[in-house]
Design a protein around this motif. Structure first.
Motif, PDB file in Angstrom:
ATOM      1  N   UNK A 175      -9.739  27.909 -49.626  1.00 26.75           N
ATOM      2  CA  UNK A 175      -9.500  28.572 -48.350  1.00 26.75           C
ATOM      3  C   UNK A 175      -9.793  30.058 -48.395  1.00 26.75           C
ATOM      4  N   UNK A 176      -9.468  30.708 -49.500  1.00 27.13           N
ATOM      5  CA  UNK A 176      -9.731  32.135 -49.609  1.00 27.13           C
ATOM      6  C   UNK A 176     -11.218  32.438 -49.580  1.00 27.13           C
ATOM      7  N   UNK A 177     -11.994  31.695 -50.356  1.00 27.63           N
ATOM      8  CA  UNK A 177     -13.446  31.900 -50.385  1.00 27.63           C
ATOM      9  C   UNK A 177     -14.055  31.595 -49.020  1.00 27.63           C
ATOM     10  N   UNK A 178     -13.618  30.515 -48.396  1.00 21.98           N
ATOM     11  CA  UNK A 178     -14.134  30.120 -47.091  1.00 21.98           C
ATOM     12  C   UNK A 178     -13.829  31.196 -46.043  1.00 21.98           C
ATOM     13  N   UNK A 179     -12.615  31.722 -46.058  1.00 20.09           N
ATOM     14  CA  UNK A 179     -12.207  32.729 -45.077  1.00 20.09           C
ATOM     15  C   UNK A 179     -13.006  34.012 -45.219  1.00 20.09           C
ATOM     16  N   UNK A 180     -13.289  34.435 -46.455  1.00 23.28           N
ATOM     17  CA  UNK A 180     -14.104  35.630 -46.659  1.00 23.28           C
ATOM     18  C   UNK A 180     -15.566  35.390 -46.307  1.00 23.28           C
ATOM     19  N   UNK A 181     -16.038  34.185 -46.531  1.00 20.01           N
ATOM     20  CA  UNK A 181     -17.465  33.898 -46.293  1.00 20.01           C
ATOM     21  C   UNK A 181     -17.769  33.680 -44.818  1.00 20.01           C
ATOM     22  N   UNK A 182     -16.929  32.945 -44.111  1.00 18.30           N
ATOM     23  CA  UNK A 182     -17.258  32.535 -42.747  1.00 18.30           C
ATOM     24  C   UNK A 182     -16.380  33.177 -41.674  1.00 18.30           C
ATOM     25  N   UNK A 183     -15.390  33.944 -42.058  1.00 20.21           N
ATOM     26  CA  UNK A 183     -14.555  34.612 -41.068  1.00 20.21           C
ATOM     27  C   UNK A 183     -13.164  34.028 -40.995  1.00 20.21           C
ATOM     28  N   UNK A 184     -12.268  34.783 -40.329  1.00 16.69           N
ATOM     29  CA  UNK A 184     -10.863  34.382 -40.264  1.00 16.69           C
ATOM     30  C   UNK A 184     -10.623  33.259 -39.262  1.00 16.69           C
ATOM     31  N   UNK A 185     -11.430  33.186 -38.212  1.00 18.37           N
ATOM     32  CA  UNK A 185     -11.190  32.196 -37.153  1.00 18.37           C
ATOM     33  C   UNK A 185     -11.597  30.776 -37.538  1.00 18.37           C
ATOM     34  N   UNK A 186     -12.597  30.640 -38.401  1.00 12.62           N
ATOM     35  CA  UNK A 186     -13.201  29.331 -38.648  1.00 12.62           C
ATOM     36  C   UNK A 186     -12.222  28.311 -39.224  1.00 12.62           C
TER      37      UNK A 186
END
Length: 458
Positions: free
Chosen positions: A79-90
């Motif tokens: 989740x941390x990597x995903x949030x930094x890569x694609x944004x907080x809303x996704x």
């Protein structure tokens, strides 16, 4: 938004709009933490009827309680990597849908393996949400009250824990399948969270750092409608900065920050979730509670004590700082656990409850809030959620091991010795905080990114 410059009434309606936007973000974060508190704490009550209904052995109880923590470990890292890569809303909605599926699988499970799967899915969803929630609180709050916001969000965890304990206590009287209703009840706060998160804007910091300047300006204008175009431009300039690779975390100064964000949280979860998941069962098995309902009620009392600790620091965290409170909290946890252990050896019930109260208060006034804040405040925007995800994942590794081994060690060592080990772990958390402490109170996130700036504890 159209602004009429020069009119004295132009700013009158804008402050409430800003308050609503920041309040929306805070509410979404708080309900996410409430769901985590609800999910983990309901298992402490679920175990009472389930243990009798399915005649669980210690080798089954540990893995069952650990499955959600294993899911959280993996979810936090991803989740941390995903949030930094694609944004907080996704990630606002997919993880909650996943949680609903996991809760329903758990409630309808016909056997232990399916129940393991359901608990793993709920933990995976919670883990995905943790770095997202922490990042939202950090990036949507003002520097002067960011600690207050973190305290409120962590207070919501205890509200969720108390709510689940109350719901579990009521459902205990519904029969042998009461544990199914308990696990299924978590769907209600999950659906409420889906509704609350609609319309939450993307983080202006993330947009600016990733080159989406126009979108960042629009998002910042929603969060700060009272600002003039010049003020918005100046703020965006501070957000943009220079993107840094994850390799920067290998430098000594950042490794120290990683250790501060990871190890105390690891210690907290080894102790807090290991004890919290089994506390009602410990009360029953050691004759400290006369019934399952009494065990659940006593557990609720100590959750209230931790919540009162958070209420105490609510207006103080931004004045006193994270490091002093985290150190004091770990010290109180260690003292309380040592008292609990010694009184267990002597059979002094009043001392046992006194030690548990000191421990619970220590969690509330310190690490129960501060580890969550430090995991995101002291890292760059493009690495913030990843660092929080790493801290979440490794902390849940500690909780996973603790949940797995606690019933086995209690049976072979006895509860006093297990509690003394937990007291030593709390001391390790305190010493790590004191040695590697980076104080973040009253500092902007951009100031904290500058590792050459003076950020030592006051």
């Amino acid at each position: 938004m159209n602004r009429q410059r020069g009119l004295p009434t132009a700013n009158v309606p804008s402050v409430p709009v800003a308050d609503r936007q920041r309040g929306h973000a805070l509410g979404a974060a708080m309900l996410g933490m409430l769901l985590d508190g609800y999910d983990l704490s309901i298992m402490a009550v679920v175990l009472l009827p389930l243990h009798s209904a399915w005649h669980l052995h210690a080798t089954e109880t540990g893995p069952l309680m650990a499955m959600a923590l294993l899911g959280s470990l993996l979810g936090g890292l991803a989740g941390g990597v995903f949030t930094d890569r694609f944004g907080r809303r996704k990630l606002l909605f997919p993880n909650i849908f996943l949680y609903v599926i996991g809760a329903l699988v758990s409630a309808l499970s016909p056997d232990v393996p399916v129940l393991f799967l359901g608990r793993f899915l709920t933990g995976l969803a919670i883990g995905l949400d943790y770095p997202l929630v922490a990042t939202i609180v950090a990036e949507y709050s003002q520097s002067a009250n960011r600690g207050n916001r973190f305290a409120r969000v962590n207070l919501a965890w205890y509200v969720g824990a108390l709510l689940s304990t109350g719901v579990g206590w009521v459902l205990l009287f519904t029969g042998d399948d009461s544990w199914r209703w308990m696990l299924g009840s978590a769907v209600v706060p999950a659906l409420a969270l889906l509704w609350l998160r609609r319309g939450l804007p993307e983080s202006p910091r993330w947009l600016a750092r990733n080159g989406h300047t126009d979108a960042a300006r629009a998002a910042l204008a929603r969060l700060s409608p009272e600002s003039t175009p010049a003020e918005l431009g100046a703020q965006l300039a501070t957000f943009q900065g220079h993107r840094q690779s994850w390799r920067v975390l290998l430098r000594k100064v950042w490794l120290r920050r990683l250790l501060l964000s990871i190890f105390p949280w690891f210690c907290l979860d080894v102790v807090g979730l290991g004890i919290g998941l089994y506390f009602p069962l410990v009360l029953r098995s050691n004759g400290l509670a006369s019934s399952n309902g009494m065990a659940a009620a006593i557990n609720a009392v100590f959750l209230v004590i931790s919540a009162l600790g958070i209420l105490y620091i609510l207006s103080r965290l931004d004045r006193w700082g994270r490091i002093p409170l985290q150190s004091a909290g770990f010290g109180m946890m260690s003292l309380g656990l040592a008292l609990f252990a010694l009184c267990s050896w002597n059979g002094w019930v009043a001392g046992i409850y006194g030690g548990a109260a000191v421990y619970s208060l220590g969690v509330g006034i310190g690490p129960g809030v501060t580890v969550f804040a430090l995991a995101v405040e002291i890292f760059p925007t493009e690495l913030r959620a990843s660092a929080a995800g790493l801290a979440t994942g490794l902390s849940r590794l500690g909780a996973f091991v603790s949940a797995l081994l606690f019933p086995i060690l209690e049976k072979s060592w006895g509860i006093p010795l297990v509690l003394l080990v937990m007291a030593l772990v709390s001391l390790l958390g305190m010493f790590t905080t004191l040695i590697y402490g980076v104080e973040s109170r009253q500092k902007s996130l951009e100031d904290l990114e500058r590792v050459d700036a003076p950020v030592a504890t006051p």
